[in-house]
Scaffold this active site. Structure first.
Site, PDB file in Angstrom:
ATOM      1  N   LEU A 136     -15.861  10.901  -0.583  1.00 37.31           N
ATOM      2  CA  LEU A 136     -16.891  10.218   0.259  1.00 37.31           C
ATOM      3  C   LEU A 136     -16.944   8.805   0.624  1.00 37.31           C
ATOM      4  O   LEU A 136     -17.848   8.042   1.201  1.00 37.31           O
ATOM      5  CB  LEU A 136     -18.538  10.595  -0.497  1.00 37.31           C
ATOM      6  N   GLY A 171     -13.819   5.243   6.279  1.00 36.88           N
ATOM      7  CA  GLY A 171     -12.524   4.257   6.382  1.00 36.88           C
ATOM      8  C   GLY A 171     -12.423   4.261   7.877  1.00 36.88           C
ATOM      9  O   GLY A 171     -12.949   4.935   8.923  1.00 36.88           O
ATOM     10  N   GLY A 174      -4.911  10.517   6.759  1.00 33.88           N
ATOM     11  CA  GLY A 174      -3.403  10.626   7.348  1.00 33.88           C
ATOM     12  C   GLY A 174      -2.646  11.483   6.417  1.00 33.88           C
ATOM     13  O   GLY A 174      -3.161  12.073   5.667  1.00 33.88           O
ATOM     14  N   CYS A 180      -0.574  16.482   4.541  1.00 29.36           N
ATOM     15  CA  CYS A 180      -1.318  17.520   4.398  1.00 29.36           C
ATOM     16  C   CYS A 180      -2.423  17.707   5.089  1.00 29.36           C
ATOM     17  O   CYS A 180      -2.586  18.888   5.849  1.00 29.36           O
ATOM     18  CB  CYS A 180      -1.482  17.578   3.058  1.00 29.36           C
ATOM     19  N   LYS A 190      -2.221   5.900   2.345  1.00 21.82           N
ATOM     20  CA  LYS A 190      -3.150   5.900   1.200  1.00 21.82           C
ATOM     21  C   LYS A 190      -2.368   5.158   0.313  1.00 21.82           C
ATOM     22  O   LYS A 190      -1.081   4.830   0.305  1.00 21.82           O
ATOM     23  CB  LYS A 190      -3.716   7.025   0.574  1.00 21.82           C
ATOM     24  N   ARG A 231       3.330   9.219   7.200  1.00 21.86           N
ATOM     25  CA  ARG A 231       3.159  10.231   8.131  1.00 21.86           C
ATOM     26  C   ARG A 231       1.616  10.296   8.516  1.00 21.86           C
ATOM     27  O   ARG A 231       0.809  10.416   7.558  1.00 21.86           O
ATOM     28  CB  ARG A 231       3.515  11.529   7.789  1.00 21.86           C
TER      29      ARG A 231
END
Length: 338
Positions: A149, A152, A156, A159, A220, A227
């Site tokens: 939640l 941002g 990315g 997956c 992250k 990727r």
């Protein structure tokens, strides 16, 4: 004759002992192989993820086991291991196809939540509401939960984008249409453009000749995976607009070079990236960036200006430290005016 045969055998044995392909130090050789294998094991991202999986097994909220029919006897072993490590959680046993579908749709539902919050964040910016208050109130409902939640600059990785596009393609091939996923993909791309436009508007539409510092390149924290990272597409837009960029990421800079080559400057540390920059842009919420030396940031930047794509800092702190601070779905803090 026997003496001659013994002499020949002695010569052959000597040759064998000194054969160039023979290992003279078998114990040392074995030790070196073990060291090399251990280095490979712990430096390989997939293996590292596997170890993380084992370490975090007891924290899983559910477990999906997909089994080939012929190997169905393994199901009790795997599920039994999960029961021992995490007896309170649910186990879903399925075929491999069923497990794959369940996992993909779980990932996609997580993406829908992210995209929903990004849309709400954009509305909050227009109405003056605080997306953090919305997020906390939603997360307090046990039927919704707190995960995925956080708004941002978009998701990315390998997956999420892949699964979204795969499911859109599968539904299209079957004569169906997943409108919600098409919108999710669109929202994710627009979120990056929105961040860029926010920066462009601050500089009155012209960033040619400007220099920007970037903290965080990976999609992250706690990974070097670049990727589909939002940082790549936004940095390329900055460069196309005539700006220059210096960046720092704790682990992803080597992989970033594959996507950005030598188009940007790769800094040795987070503060080195700030030198003579017109603003600081944050794309990844690494722990290293959460409690920086704000006085040092002020000294190194041309002006105390931050564009935070991950809502890393508290608004009250930014007011107290006298920064101009743009974030996602929250009030913009203007230096000396709040």
């Amino acid at each position: 004759y026997k003496r001659k045969e013994k002499k020949i055998n002695k010569i052959e044995t000597h040759k064998l002992r000194h054969h160039p392909f023979r290992f003279h130090y078998p114990k040392l050789t074995i030790l070196l192989i073990i060291i090399a294998f251990t280095y490979y094991l712990f430096s390989h991202p997939s293996v590292f993820s596997f170890f993380n999986f084992l370490a975090n097994l007891s924290y899983l909220s559910f477990f999906i086991a997909g089994m080939l029919f012929s190997f169905g006897f393994l199901a009790p072993l795997i599920t039994g291991f999960f029961i021992v490590s995490n007896p309170s959680n649910i186990i879903l046993a399925a075929t491999i196809a069923g497990a794959g579908a369940a996992l993909s749709n779980w990932l996609i539902f997580s993406i829908v939540r992210i995209s929903f919050m990004n849309e709400i964040a954009n509305l909050c910016e227009l109405t003056g509401a605080d997306v953090d208050k919305v997020r906390i109130s939603l997360g307090s409902d046990s039927r919704i939960g707190k995960r995925f939640l956080f708004p941002g600059v978009g998701y990315g990785g390998s997956c999420f984008p892949k699964d979204v596009n795969a499911l859109i393609k599968t539904s299209s091939d079957k004569g169906s249409k997943l409108t919600i996923l098409e919108l999710v993909d669109k929202i994710n791309k627009e979120q990056r453009i929105r961040f860029f436009e926010k920066l462009l508007n601050h500089f009155e539409g012209n960033i040619s000749g400007k220099h920007f510092a970037v903290w965080g390149l990976s999609f992250k924290p706690n990974t070097d995976d670049m990727r589909e990272a939002p940082s790549v597409s936004i940095i390329k837009k900055l460069l196309e607009a005539g700006a220059t960029v210096s960046a720092f990421d704790p682990v992803a800079m080597d992989n970033a070079k594959f996507y950005l080559n030598d188009l940007i400057t790769y800094s040795e540390n987070q503060y080195d990236a700030l030198k003579n920059a017109d603003a600081l842009l944050i794309f990844t919420e690494w722990n290293e960036f959460r409690n920086p030396d704000f006085d040092k940031i002020k000294t190194l930047l041309k002006e105390p200006l931050i564009f935070d794509g991950r809502n890393v800092y508290d608004l009250e702190d930014m007011i107290e430290k006298d920064f101009t601070y743009y974030s996602v779905g929250r009030e913009t803090i203007f230096r000396g005016k709040n």
